[in-house]
Write a protein that holds these residues in place. Structure first.
Motif, PDB file in Angstrom:
ATOM      1  N   VAL A  68       0.811  -1.222   0.000  1.00  0.00           N
ATOM      2  CA  VAL A  68       0.000   0.000   0.000  1.00  0.00           C
ATOM      3  C   VAL A  68       0.844   1.272   0.000  1.00  0.00           C
ATOM      4  CG1 VAL A  68      -1.970  -1.121   1.094  1.00  0.00           C
ATOM      5  CG2 VAL A  68      -0.219  -0.051   2.528  1.00  0.00           C
ATOM      6  N   ASP A  69       2.152   1.107  -0.134  1.00  0.00           N
ATOM      7  CA  ASP A  69       3.035   2.276  -0.212  1.00  0.00           C
ATOM      8  C   ASP A  69       3.119   2.732  -1.664  1.00  0.00           C
ATOM      9  OD1 ASP A  69       4.821   4.265   0.317  1.00  0.00           O
ATOM     10  OD2 ASP A  69       6.576   2.951   0.449  1.00  0.00           O
ATOM     11  N   VAL A  70       2.058   3.384  -2.123  1.00  0.00           N
ATOM     12  CA  VAL A  70       1.946   3.780  -3.529  1.00  0.00           C
ATOM     13  C   VAL A  70       1.512   5.232  -3.624  1.00  0.00           C
ATOM     14  CG1 VAL A  70       1.394   1.455  -4.332  1.00  0.00           C
ATOM     15  CG2 VAL A  70      -0.459   3.000  -3.662  1.00  0.00           C
ATOM     16  N   ALA A  79      -5.586   0.872  -7.078  1.00  0.00           N
ATOM     17  CA  ALA A  79      -6.471  -0.294  -7.202  1.00  0.00           C
ATOM     18  C   ALA A  79      -5.695  -1.591  -7.001  1.00  0.00           C
ATOM     19  CB  ALA A  79      -7.146  -0.287  -8.571  1.00  0.00           C
ATOM     20  N   GLU A  80      -4.526  -1.664  -7.598  1.00  0.00           N
ATOM     21  CA  GLU A  80      -3.694  -2.861  -7.470  1.00  0.00           C
ATOM     22  C   GLU A  80      -3.252  -3.067  -6.020  1.00  0.00           C
ATOM     23  OE1 GLU A  80       0.541  -4.539  -9.268  1.00  0.00           O
ATOM     24  OE2 GLU A  80      -0.597  -3.023 -10.373  1.00  0.00           O
ATOM     25  N   ALA A  81      -2.907  -1.960  -5.347  1.00  0.00           N
ATOM     26  CA  ALA A  81      -2.462  -2.046  -3.952  1.00  0.00           C
ATOM     27  C   ALA A  81      -3.585  -2.548  -3.054  1.00  0.00           C
ATOM     28  CB  ALA A  81      -1.996  -0.672  -3.481  1.00  0.00           C
ATOM     29  N   ALA A  82      -4.802  -2.013  -3.249  1.00  0.00           N
ATOM     30  CA  ALA A  82      -5.936  -2.423  -2.422  1.00  0.00           C
ATOM     31  C   ALA A  82      -6.257  -3.897  -2.641  1.00  0.00           C
ATOM     32  CB  ALA A  82      -7.150  -1.556  -2.738  1.00  0.00           C
ATOM     33  N   ASN A  83      -6.263  -4.338  -3.889  1.00  0.00           N
ATOM     34  CA  ASN A  83      -6.569  -5.737  -4.183  1.00  0.00           C
ATOM     35  C   ASN A  83      -5.567  -6.673  -3.529  1.00  0.00           C
ATOM     36  OD1 ASN A  83      -8.803  -5.061  -5.713  1.00  0.00           O
ATOM     37  ND2 ASN A  83      -7.692  -5.048  -7.657  1.00  0.00           N
ATOM     38  N   ARG A  84      -4.277  -6.323  -3.623  1.00  0.00           N
ATOM     39  CA  ARG A  84      -3.234  -7.191  -3.060  1.00  0.00           C
ATOM     40  C   ARG A  84      -3.314  -7.231  -1.538  1.00  0.00           C
ATOM     41  NH1 ARG A  84      -1.209 -11.731  -2.681  1.00  0.00           N
ATOM     42  NH2 ARG A  84       0.946 -11.867  -1.912  1.00  0.00           N
ATOM     43  N   ALA A  85      -3.511  -6.072  -0.910  1.00  0.00           N
ATOM     44  CA  ALA A  85      -3.566  -6.019   0.550  1.00  0.00           C
ATOM     45  C   ALA A  85      -4.749  -6.819   1.092  1.00  0.00           C
ATOM     46  CB  ALA A  85      -3.664  -4.566   1.007  1.00  0.00           C
ATOM     47  N   GLN A  86      -5.907  -6.670   0.485  1.00  0.00           N
ATOM     48  CA  GLN A  86      -7.085  -7.412   0.952  1.00  0.00           C
ATOM     49  C   GLN A  86      -6.931  -8.902   0.700  1.00  0.00           C
ATOM     50  OE1 GLN A  86     -11.009  -5.325   0.267  1.00  0.00           O
ATOM     51  NE2 GLN A  86      -9.709  -3.954  -0.917  1.00  0.00           N
ATOM     52  N   GLU A  87      -6.333  -9.232  -0.412  1.00  0.00           N
ATOM     53  CA  GLU A  87      -6.091 -10.636  -0.742  1.00  0.00           C
ATOM     54  C   GLU A  87      -5.206 -11.308   0.312  1.00  0.00           C
ATOM     55  OE1 GLU A  87      -3.285 -11.740  -4.069  1.00  0.00           O
ATOM     56  OE2 GLU A  87      -5.198 -12.245  -5.024  1.00  0.00           O
ATOM     57  N   LEU A  88      -4.166 -10.611   0.760  1.00  0.00           N
ATOM     58  CA  LEU A  88      -3.264 -11.163   1.771  1.00  0.00           C
ATOM     59  C   LEU A  88      -4.014 -11.513   3.052  1.00  0.00           C
ATOM     60  CD1 LEU A  88      -0.153  -8.818   1.353  1.00  0.00           C
ATOM     61  CD2 LEU A  88      -0.167 -11.312   1.056  1.00  0.00           C
ATOM     62  N   LEU A 158      -9.717  -2.366   6.086  1.00  0.00           N
ATOM     63  CA  LEU A 158      -8.754  -1.311   6.422  1.00  0.00           C
ATOM     64  C   LEU A 158      -7.962  -0.903   5.183  1.00  0.00           C
ATOM     65  CD1 LEU A 158      -7.827   0.197   9.013  1.00  0.00           C
ATOM     66  CD2 LEU A 158      -6.033  -1.513   9.254  1.00  0.00           C
ATOM     67  N   PHE A 159      -8.052  -1.726   4.116  1.00  0.00           N
ATOM     68  CA  PHE A 159      -7.231  -1.491   2.936  1.00  0.00           C
ATOM     69  C   PHE A 159      -8.055  -1.406   1.654  1.00  0.00           C
ATOM     70  CE2 PHE A 159      -4.505  -3.516   6.101  1.00  0.00           C
ATOM     71  CZ  PHE A 159      -3.506  -2.570   6.197  1.00  0.00           C
ATOM     72  N   THR A 160      -9.256  -0.844   1.743  1.00  0.00           N
ATOM     73  CA  THR A 160      -9.969  -0.511   0.507  1.00  0.00           C
ATOM     74  C   THR A 160      -9.274   0.688  -0.134  1.00  0.00           C
ATOM     75  OG1 THR A 160     -11.465   1.040   1.622  1.00  0.00           O
ATOM     76  CG2 THR A 160     -12.177  -1.272   1.489  1.00  0.00           C
ATOM     77  N   GLN A 161      -9.538   0.910  -1.407  1.00  0.00           N
ATOM     78  CA  GLN A 161      -8.915   2.057  -2.085  1.00  0.00           C
ATOM     79  C   GLN A 161      -9.247   3.363  -1.380  1.00  0.00           C
ATOM     80  OE1 GLN A 161      -9.047   2.235  -6.427  1.00  0.00           O
ATOM     81  NE2 GLN A 161      -9.872   0.158  -6.444  1.00  0.00           N
ATOM     82  N   ARG A 162     -10.519   3.517  -1.021  1.00  0.00           N
ATOM     83  CA  ARG A 162     -10.920   4.778  -0.402  1.00  0.00           C
ATOM     84  C   ARG A 162     -10.257   4.959   0.955  1.00  0.00           C
ATOM     85  NH1 ARG A 162     -15.404   6.957   2.520  1.00  0.00           N
ATOM     86  NH2 ARG A 162     -15.538   9.160   2.018  1.00  0.00           N
ATOM     87  N   ALA A 163     -10.142   3.871   1.745  1.00  0.00           N
ATOM     88  CA  ALA A 163      -9.518   3.976   3.067  1.00  0.00           C
ATOM     89  C   ALA A 163      -8.031   4.296   2.945  1.00  0.00           C
ATOM     90  CB  ALA A 163      -9.726   2.675   3.839  1.00  0.00           C
TER      91      ALA A 163
END
Length: 788
Positions: A68-70, A79-88, A158-163
C-alpha cells in the motif's frame, strides 16, 4: 502465543475510553458508555492487538504495508495495492486457538445463537479533526457460521482504495493504524436513527434527531429520507419535519439477512417518534454529552419502547469559531455597526443600507462601466487586463480580472482574484457560474471594460448592482470570506422532504459548496475538468496517455465526492460545445458550426465517439471500485430511449452494472420531455431538468443573444407544462426528478416544483439556504391545506 492473543477478546464491560489503542474508537466508545450505565446492547471486541498479531505471526505484515506504499493519485496503482492487501488478509487462515476463542465468546452473547452486528473499529476512527466514519466495513445479522469470515473482512476493509487514499490524505501512517472488530447483539429496531446533541455545523445547543422505521442503517446510508426533529433543550419544544419514508431496512425472518422493504402506506408519512420518545432521547443525549464533556453524534434504536444506544462519537464538523457565536443575531448586529453584513444571498450589505448592497463611500465613487451583477459582493482591487492566457501570470492575490470572457483554464487565476469583470456573457456564462461558486464578486456583459479600464487602475466592483466604480471604496477587512459566507448562520438547517442540493462547476468549489449544508451535488460538470487541461481530450491523450486522462477525471470527481461523502454527487458526462473545444490546443479539427448549442455536443458527441466516451465511463468504474458509492452518473442532451439504451450498453461494456449504480438523464429538449415515459422504461433512476437548454429550445431563444435575451423565461407556461408532465410521468414509474438549471434558484420555480412533487432541487451555492427555506415554506403550506 503472545499476550495480545491470550486477550484476543475483551467484553464491553471491561473497556473504557482509555482502551482506544486496543479496541479502536467505536469499541472504546461503546465500552465507556456501558461503564457509564447507558443502555448499550451486550457484546465484545476482537482487539486491535489480535489483528496485529494475526498479520505478524502469519508473516504478511511487511508485504502488506509495502503493497500500500503507492502514489494514491495513481488510480491504477491504488487499485492494485488495495486488491493485493485485501487478498493477503482474506487468504490467510485463522490460527485454531484464535478461532475457538472468538467463537466461544460469541456463544455467550444472548442465547448462544444470537444475530450479531460485526463492525470495524479502527484506532484512527472517530477522532476529532480526522473522522474516518464509514471507511471500514459493517455487517448486520451475522450468525456463528459466518462470524469468522466477517471479522476477517473487517480487517481487510482497512485497505480498501478509499480507506488507503483517505488515510494518506489525512497524514496517517498505514502501519501505525490498527483495527479492532466489535461483535454486538443485534437490536431488532422498530424505529431508529441518529441524534446530534448539538448542531453539527454551528455547535448551537439545539438537538437534532433524525428518525426512520426499521434498522438505522437506512438512515446512516442515506437510503431513506428520515423525519427531522430540532429540539430546543430548555423547553423541549420541537420543530418537526415529517418526511415521506418509502423504504425501511429490516431483518428477513427466513434468512436472517438485512433486506430493504417498502414502508406500509399508512406509515410512510406518519411521524416516527412521539413526544415521550423525544424526551427519552434528549435525556439520553444530555447524559452522553455530560459524560464526554463535548457534543456527540449518537446512533440509537427503539424496541418495544426501550431506547438503546448503538454508537456515540464526537461531532467533528463543528466550526471552532462557532463556539464564540452563541448569539448569532447579537454578533451580527455588533459587526454591522462597522462592517457589511450578509443577508443570506451572499451579498454584502451595510446595516443602514435598506437592503441595497455596497457602502456609502462606494456609491460616492464615479461609475466607470456597468453590466450585469452576476456574483454578489463588493470588493476593491487593481484591475488586470487579460487579453490572452499569458496575461494570467500578472494576476496576483486580490487583483480584479478584466477580460473579454473567461475560460475554464482561467480558474486558477480566478481563485486568486478578488473580483471579475467581463465584456461579454450573461448570468449563465462561464464567468458568472464559476465566480458564484468561488464566491468571487463579478460583473459580466459590460461590453467595453477591457477598453475603458487601464491595467493597474484601482476600481471597486459591486457584484450586486453590476457597477464598477473609480477608486478604492472597500477596505480589505470589509470583504467576505467565500466559504464562511455560505455556511448556514441560523441555528438549524431547514429539513425538507424535497432534497435541496447544490450545483458545482469545478472541483475547486467543493469545499464552499459542502459548507452550505446541501443534501448533495445535483450537478457536477465534467467538461470543466477537461477544458481546464487546455487541450482537447484527443490531444491530451496523444501527449500523456489514456491513463493520465482518466486520472484527471478521477481526481476531479473524487475531490468533490470526498467533500460530500456520503451525500450523493451527481456527475454529468462531457457536454462542451465545439466552439469551446476549438479554443483549446488540438481544437483546430473541431467542426465549424453556426450554432454550437444545437450541434455536436452532449450524448450525441459521446455516442459518436465511443472510444473517448469509454474513458469517462472508466473513470466512473474506478471510482466505484475505490468505494465512492456516492457518485451518480448523469448523461446530457438525450433525446429519446434509443439514446439511453445505447448509453446503457456502453456502461455494461465498461464494466459498470446499471442495476447496481445510480444513473439518469438530463431533460433538456422538448423531445426528451415528450418521450420520458419510454426512457423511464430503460431503467434510469432519475431525470434532471436542465432548464437553461430546455427553455431556449422550447422558446427558440438564444439566452446569450442580447437582442432576444429578454424573451428567455424559464417560467413560460409552455416550459412549466413540459416540466410538470415529466414529473407526473416519472412519479408513475418510480423515477426521481430534479432540477439543476439556474432556474432552480428562483423562488417562483421552487414553488412550482414543490407543488408538482419534484424529488430534489439543485441550486447555486449562494442560493442554497434561501431555497431550503422556500421549500420548507411551500411544503408546510401544502400540509396545512391538506388537513384544512
Amino acid at each position: 502465543m503472545t499476550t495480545e492473543i491470550q486477550m484476543a477478546v475483551l467484553w464491553l464491560d471491561e473497556i473504557d475510553a482509555g482502551d482506544l489503542e486496543r479496541v479502536g474508537g467505536k469499541g472504546a466508545s461503546l465500552g465507556e458508555l456501558t461503564g457509564a450505565g447507558l443502555p448499550v446492547p451486550s457484546g465484545f471486541v476482537v482487539t486491535a492487538g489480535t489483528y496485529r498479531s494475526f498479520i505478524e505471526e502469519a508473516g504478511i505484515d511487511e508485504e502488506l504495508f509495502a503493497a500500500v506504499d503507492v502514489d494514491v493519485d495513481d488510480s491504477s496503482a491504488l487499485a492494485e495495492a488495495a486488491n493485493r492487501a485485501q487478498e493477503l488478509i482474506l487468504e490467510t487462515p485463522f490460527p485454531d486457538d484464535l478461532r475457538e476463542e472468538i467463537l466461544a465468546s460469541y456463544r455467550e452473547v444472548g442465547d448462544g445463537e444470537a444475530f450479531v452486528a460485526v463492525r470495524s473499529s479502527a484506532t484512527a476512527e472517530d477522532l476529532p479533526d480526522a473522522s474516518f466514519a464509514g471507511q471500514q466495513e459493517t455487517f448486520l445479522n451475522v450468525t456463528e457460521a459466518d462470524l469468522l469470515d466477517r471479522v476477517r473482512e473487517c480487517w481487510a476493509s482497512l485497505f480498501t482504495q478509499r480507506a488507503i487514499y483517505y488515510r494518506q490524505e489525512q497524514g496517517f501512517d498505514h502501519s501505525a493504524v490498527n483495527i479492532a472488530v466489535v461483535v454486538q447483539q443485534m437490536v431488532d429496531a422498530e424505529k431508529s436513527g441518529v441524534m446530534f446533541t448539538s448542531h453539527p455545523s454551528t455547535g448551537d445547543p439545539t438537538m437534532i434527531i433524525e428518525a426512520a422505521w426499521g434498522l438505522g442503517e437506512a438512515v446512516v446510508s442515506g437510503a431513506v429520507s428520515p423525519d427531522n426533529y430540532a429540539v430546543t433543550r430548555d423547553d423541549r419544544s420541537a420543530d418537526v419535519t415529517v418526511a415521506e419514508k418509502k423504504v425501511m431496512h429490516v431483518k428477513d425472518e427466513e434468512t436472517g439477512e438485512t433486506v430493504e422493504r417498502p414502508v406500509p402506506d399508512e406509515k410512510q408519512t406518519a411521524r416516527v417518534i412521539g413526544d415521550e420518545e423525544i424526551d427519552a432521547l434528549v435525556d439520553l443525549g444530555e447524559r452522553v454529552e455530560d459524560h464526554y464533556g463535548e457534543p456527540q453524534d449518537v446512533e440509537w434504536a427503539i424496541v418495544e419502547g426501550d431506547v438503546y444506544m448503538l454508537q456515540s462519537r464526537p461531532i467533528t464538523t463543528i466550526d471552532d469559531s462557532s463556539g464564540e457565536a452563541a448569539d448569532p443575531i447579537e454578533d451580527t448586529v455588533d459587526a454591522a455597526e462597522a462592517k457589511g453584513v450578509t443577508d443570506g444571498s451572499g451579498g454584502v450589505q451595510t446595516a443602514d443600507s435598506g437592503g441595497n448592497a455596497g457602502t456609502d463611500t462606494a456609491e460616492a465613487g464615479e461609475v466607470v462601466v456597468d453590466g450585469l451583477g452576476s456574483s454578489p459582493g463588493t470588493v476593491s482591487g487593481a484591475a488586470r487586463i487579460v487579453t490572452k492566457l499569458d496575461d494570467l501570470d500578472k494576476v496576483k492575490e486580490g487583483d480584479v480580472i478584466v477580460t473579454e470572457m473567461t475560460m475554464p483554464d482561467m480558474v486558477p487565476a480566478m481563485k486568486r482574484a478578488s473580483g471579475i469583470i467581463t465584456d461579454e456573457g450573461g448570468m449563465t456564462s462561464h464567468a458568472a457560474i464559476v465566480s458564484r461558486e468561488l464566491g468571487v464578486p463579478a460583473v459580466v456583459g459590460t461590453t467595453n471594460a477591457t477598453s475603458i479600464l487601464e491595467d493597474g487602475q484601482v476600481v471597486t466592483l459591486d457584484g450586486d448592482k453590476g457597477q464598477v466604480l473609480e477608486g478604492q471604496n472597500v477596505e480589505p477587512e470589509e470583504e467576505t470570506e467565500p466559504v464562511e459566507e455560505v455556511r448556514p448562520q441560523s441555528p438549524v438547517k431547514p429539513m425538507t422532504a424535497t432534497e435541496v442540493k447544490v450545483n458545482v462547476s469545478i472541483p475547486e468549489a467543493a469545499e464552499r459548496a459542502a459548507a452550505t449544508g446541501a443534501d448533495g451535488v445535483g450537478l457536477l460538470r465534467m467538461e470543466h475538468m477537461i477544458l481546464s487541461l487546455n487541450q482537447t481530450p484527443a490531444k491530451f491523450i496523444a501527449e500523456n496517455g489514456e491513463d493520465a486522462y482518466i486520472n484527471e477525471l478521477v481526481q476531479g470527481i473524487r475531490h468533490v465526492a470526498d467533500e460530500f461523502y456520503p451525500r450523493p454527487v451527481r456527475t454529468r458526462t462531457l457536454d462542451a460545445p465545439t466552439d469551446e473545444f476549438r479554443q483549446l490546443e488540438g481544437g483546430e479539427d473541431e467542426p465549424q458550426e453556426h450554432n454550437p448549442m444545437l450541434g455536436y455536443r452532449g450524448i450525441r458527441r459521446s455516442l459518436d465517439r465511443p472510444d473517448v466516451f469509454a474513458h469517462e465511463l472508466e473513470a466512473f468504474r474506478r471510482l466505484y471500485e475505490m468505494g465512492y458509492d456516492n457518485v451518480e452518473m448523469m448523461f446530457p442532451l438525450v433525446n429519446d430511449a434509443e439514446d439511453v439504451y445505447r448509453v446503457k450498453q456502453l456502461m455494461q461494456e465498461a464494466g459498470i452494472d446499471p442495476d447496481k449504480r445510480k444513473w439518469g438523464v438530463m431533460i433538456e429538449t422538448p423531445a426528451a420531455a415528450l418521450s420520458v415515459e419510454e426512457m423511464a422504461e430503460t431503467g434510469i433512476d432519475f431525470a434532471s431538468f436542465g432548464t437553461n437548454d430546455l427553455t431556449q429550445y422550447t422558446l427558440a431563444v438564444d439566452r446569450n443573444n442580447e437582442h432576444v435575451a429578454d424573451r428567455f423565461d424559464e417560467l413560460h407556461p409552455s416550459v412549466l407544462r413540459l416540466i410538470g408532465d415529466v414529473i407526473e410521468t416519472c412519479r408513475e414509474h418510480d423515477v426521481a426528478t430534479s432540477i439543476c438549471g439556474q432556474a432552480g434558484s428562483k423562488p417562483e420555480m421552487v414553488q412550482f416544483l414543490v407543488n408538482e412533487g419534484v424529488s430534489s432541487i439543485s441550486a447555486n451555492i449562494d442560493a442554497v439556504r434561501d431555497v431550503q427555506h422556500e421549500v420548507k415554506r411551500v411544503e408546510q403550506k401544502l400540509l396545512l391545506e391538506s388537513v384544512r
